[in-house]
Structures are given as C-alpha cells and as structure tokens.
Design an enzyme around this catalytic site. Sequence first.
Site, PDB file in Angstrom:
ATOM      1  N   TYR A 143     -22.975  56.310  33.188  1.00 40.32           N
ATOM      2  CA  TYR A 143     -24.218  57.097  33.238  1.00 40.32           C
ATOM      3  C   TYR A 143     -24.654  57.389  34.671  1.00 40.32           C
ATOM      4  O   TYR A 143     -25.514  58.218  34.900  1.00 40.32           O
ATOM      5  CB  TYR A 143     -25.349  56.383  32.490  1.00 40.32           C
ATOM      6  CG  TYR A 143     -25.123  56.258  31.002  1.00 40.32           C
ATOM      7  CD1 TYR A 143     -24.221  57.082  30.339  1.00 40.32           C
ATOM      8  CD2 TYR A 143     -25.803  55.320  30.246  1.00 40.32           C
ATOM      9  CE1 TYR A 143     -23.996  56.965  28.977  1.00 40.32           C
ATOM     10  CE2 TYR A 143     -25.596  55.199  28.878  1.00 40.32           C
ATOM     11  CZ  TYR A 143     -24.683  56.023  28.257  1.00 40.32           C
ATOM     12  OH  TYR A 143     -24.475  55.910  26.915  1.00 40.32           O
ATOM     13  N   LYS A 194     -12.665  47.888  27.326  1.00 42.80           N
ATOM     14  CA  LYS A 194     -11.405  48.415  26.786  1.00 42.80           C
ATOM     15  C   LYS A 194     -10.317  48.237  27.855  1.00 42.80           C
ATOM     16  O   LYS A 194      -9.861  49.192  28.487  1.00 42.80           O
ATOM     17  CB  LYS A 194     -11.578  49.876  26.348  1.00 42.80           C
ATOM     18  CG  LYS A 194     -12.280  49.896  24.997  1.00 42.80           C
ATOM     19  CD  LYS A 194     -12.145  51.125  24.170  1.00 42.80           C
ATOM     20  CE  LYS A 194     -10.771  51.601  23.887  1.00 42.80           C
ATOM     21  NZ  LYS A 194     -10.201  51.082  22.630  1.00 42.80           N
ATOM     22  N   ASP A 227     -13.889  48.802  20.601  1.00 41.32           N
ATOM     23  CA  ASP A 227     -13.753  49.383  19.260  1.00 41.32           C
ATOM     24  C   ASP A 227     -13.668  48.286  18.200  1.00 41.32           C
ATOM     25  O   ASP A 227     -14.291  48.365  17.141  1.00 41.32           O
ATOM     26  CB  ASP A 227     -12.551  50.346  19.181  1.00 41.32           C
ATOM     27  CG  ASP A 227     -11.290  49.771  19.805  1.00 41.32           C
ATOM     28  OD1 ASP A 227     -11.374  48.762  20.535  1.00 41.32           O
ATOM     29  OD2 ASP A 227     -10.206  50.339  19.574  1.00 41.32           O
ATOM     30  N   ASP A 251     -24.844  50.478  25.171  1.00 37.91           N
ATOM     31  CA  ASP A 251     -25.753  51.435  24.547  1.00 37.91           C
ATOM     32  C   ASP A 251     -25.416  51.560  23.051  1.00 37.91           C
ATOM     33  O   ASP A 251     -26.287  51.479  22.176  1.00 37.91           O
ATOM     34  CB  ASP A 251     -25.564  52.791  25.265  1.00 37.91           C
ATOM     35  CG  ASP A 251     -26.649  53.783  24.927  1.00 37.91           C
ATOM     36  OD1 ASP A 251     -27.565  53.429  24.172  1.00 37.91           O
ATOM     37  OD2 ASP A 251     -26.574  54.926  25.409  1.00 37.91           O
ATOM     38  N   ASP A 255     -27.333  49.379  19.597  1.00 35.94           N
ATOM     39  CA  ASP A 255     -27.937  50.111  18.477  1.00 35.94           C
ATOM     40  C   ASP A 255     -27.302  49.687  17.162  1.00 35.94           C
ATOM     41  O   ASP A 255     -27.963  49.568  16.130  1.00 35.94           O
ATOM     42  CB  ASP A 255     -27.755  51.625  18.658  1.00 35.94           C
ATOM     43  CG  ASP A 255     -28.921  52.228  19.432  1.00 35.94           C
ATOM     44  OD1 ASP A 255     -29.707  51.445  20.014  1.00 35.94           O
ATOM     45  OD2 ASP A 255     -29.044  53.465  19.462  1.00 35.94           O
TER      46      ASP A 255
END
Length: 371
Positions: A143, A194, A227, A251, A255
């Site tokens: 970001y 990852k 993942d 992020d 959630d």
Amino acid sequence: MIKNKKLLILPGDGIGKEVIEPVLDIIDWMAKYKSISFDISERLVGGEAYDAEGDSISDKTLDEAINSDAVLFGAVGGPKWDNVEREKRPEAALLKLRKELDLFANLRPAIVFDALVNASSLKKELILGLDILILRELTSGVYFGKPRGIESINENEKKAVDTQSYTTSEVQRIARVAFDLAKKRSNKVTSVEKANVMETGMFWRKIVSEIHESEYNDVNLTHMYADNCAMQLIREPKQFDLIVTDNLFGDILSDCAAMLTGSLGMLPSASISNIDSTGKRLGMYEPVHGSAPDIAGQNKANPLAMIMSFAMMLKYSFDMDDESKLIEKSVQKVLANGLRTLDISQKGMQIVSTDEMGKAIIEQLNVLMGN
Ligand code: NAD
C-alpha cells in the site's frame, strides 16, 4: 487521584460520536469506583473537523495526539464529505494519525462471545470459545511501496504498478511485537506470507525466523502461506492463537477472521507504535466499523466495539489487565442476559438503544464489583 495518563478523544462523525458516550460514562465510573483517572482532551476529527477547521485533522490535533499516551478514535466519514479533495477527506485523518504516530502494528482480535455464537455463518462447534488475534503490519508493504502508478507502454497499452517492499527493520519490529504479545497469550505465533512465490515472502520468513531464534526461541513459531491461512481460518479457526502478517494479507485475513464472529458492531482494534527511548508506546484504539450514516443520530448503534477498544487501551497502553478484563466480562454478561442492539438482534432477545446498552454495561460493572 492522580491524572497522569493523557488521553485524547476523537469521536469523529456519525455514530462515532454516539458510541464514544458510553465509554465516557465508563471512564467516570472508573474514577468513582476504581480511583483511576485520565487527563482527557477532546477534539474534532473527520468531516466535522473539515467543516470547522478546514482539514480532517488539524496540526494542533495531530500534536495533541503525539503528546498523548493513547488516542480513542470513534469513526469518520459520511456522504456530506464524499466530494471533498482527497488529502482533506475525513478518512485521510486516519492515515495521517497512523503515519505521524508511526502506528505500524495493528491488532485485530476476533473473539466469539458464547451468547453470539449463532451470529456466525460457521458451525457452532468450530467457533465456540474462539479467541484469536491478527497482527497486521500497517505502515509499509504494497500500500506504500514505490514505484506505484499507471503508465503508458504504447498508444493502446497501459501498465499499472504497485510495489510490495519490506526492510529488515520493518519486519523485525513487527515480529518482536508478535512474540511479545504471544507471551501474554498462548505463546504461539503463526507467521503468514507467500514465501513460495514472493521475494518479500521469503525475506519475511527469514527475518521472523532469525528474530525467533535469537530472541524468542521459547515461543512456538510456525509459518504458513497466506492462501492456506485463509482456508484454515474457515476450516478450523481454533488452531490459531496469534497470526502475524504483512499489510496486504493482514487486511484480507483480519476481515476474514472478523466475520467468524458475525458482527461489525462487535469488533475492536488497536494500532500501536514502538516503545521510544522514554519507555512510551503510542496507541490508537478504534472500532473496526465506520460512521454508519444510515443509522447515525438514531441512538441505534452498537457501542460494544468502541467499549472493547477502550478495554484494549487499558490493557495495551496502560497495563491495566484487571480493569480491561472487568469490562470484557461485563460485555459478556450483558449479552448473556439477552440484551441486544439492533445489529446483533436475535429472536426472543431484548432490543436496546446505544444509551441503554451503555447503561447496562455500567450496571454490570457495579454487579461485578459488588457495588
Ligand atoms: P460502516 O461500517 O459505517 O457501516 C456498514 C454497515 O454496518 C451499515 O449498515 C451500518 O449501519 C452497520 N454498522 C456499522 N457499525 C455499526 C454499529 N456499531 N452498530 C450497528 N450497526 C453498525 O461502513 P460504510 O457504510 O462502508 O461507511 C460509512 C462511512 O464510514 C464512509 O464514509 C466510510 O468511508 C467511513 N468509514 C470509516 C471508518 C473509520 O472511521 N475507521 C471505517 C470504515 C468506513
């Protein structure tokens, strides 16, 4: 009574102002029954600050935040300010606060209260007693990485670029927060990236492992690909205790974990900085939800996320674990007694307003204290 803890209150817009009120009542209660008091100041932030002061957060307010021990933040935004220029939009205040206070560690607990176990979309046995913490790196990663932007390749083709980048010290400091927090919980950390397909993933894993080996080898550390983590959070969430991860994966995963608990009105959060040379660690505490313009001004908002953010403040900024637990316990009891705001309403339960929920929490605090 000594007022040595400087607390800045930024209620913000919409329901932000409504959900802060019950917290102010709890603060009064603490002064009366626990002899704990704060040096409080309150300022405008968000859309209301833009209207009154010309920016969503003034330099004076930012200064006050930097000079406080903790900041309690309600919520900002609303349709009235949708067309304000980007740097002055209500939400920009949040980004400025995070940057100026260097709040690089974002703590998002996902706790399932027994009384709300049916609010989750997962089976009861998977989430009953769930209490996990997602620790997200908040001020670096994709970001913020440069270069970013959209450029032309030729007349017909363009290219959009975001850059994922992390430095050694950025990973080290979030890893240390993770291990320190784990020691106060179940001594177990899952570090998520990852490493199979990303340079930053391999780097993250290496640095976290090094910090673990050299400083925290008494903490249980496992690594997991992001993942797989998303899948495992839905398949068997109770296998986790504390997940530490980068800005982007954090992020998404926070959630995902939050929704295991079923309701936006129940989710607190904290963002904290490093400890400085004077031993001070800055912290900002806020509910995950926004200003909810659809219900603002109607005394319908659920104040529990804000109240639990305050409980996090007591724990992480002021080491008041007992008081923090007392508030969490009264939330649990009030829910167990069948009181619900509209957002978490269930058949047969009593629907209450924001004010009434706040009063019920104070009553419970009195019961728990034997007042
Ligand atoms: P929102 O979280 O404000 O609301 C989403 C839905 O959840 C709404 O239907 C709302 O009524 C409900 N809801 C949220 N909190 C609730 C509570 N405590 N009790 C009962 N119901 C609750 O998200 P949104 O509608 O996408 O955004 C509204 C405004 O808030 C926008 O301007 C957005 O930019 C801003 N926002 C601010 C923050 C923040 O201040 N941290 C976070 C998210 C959104």
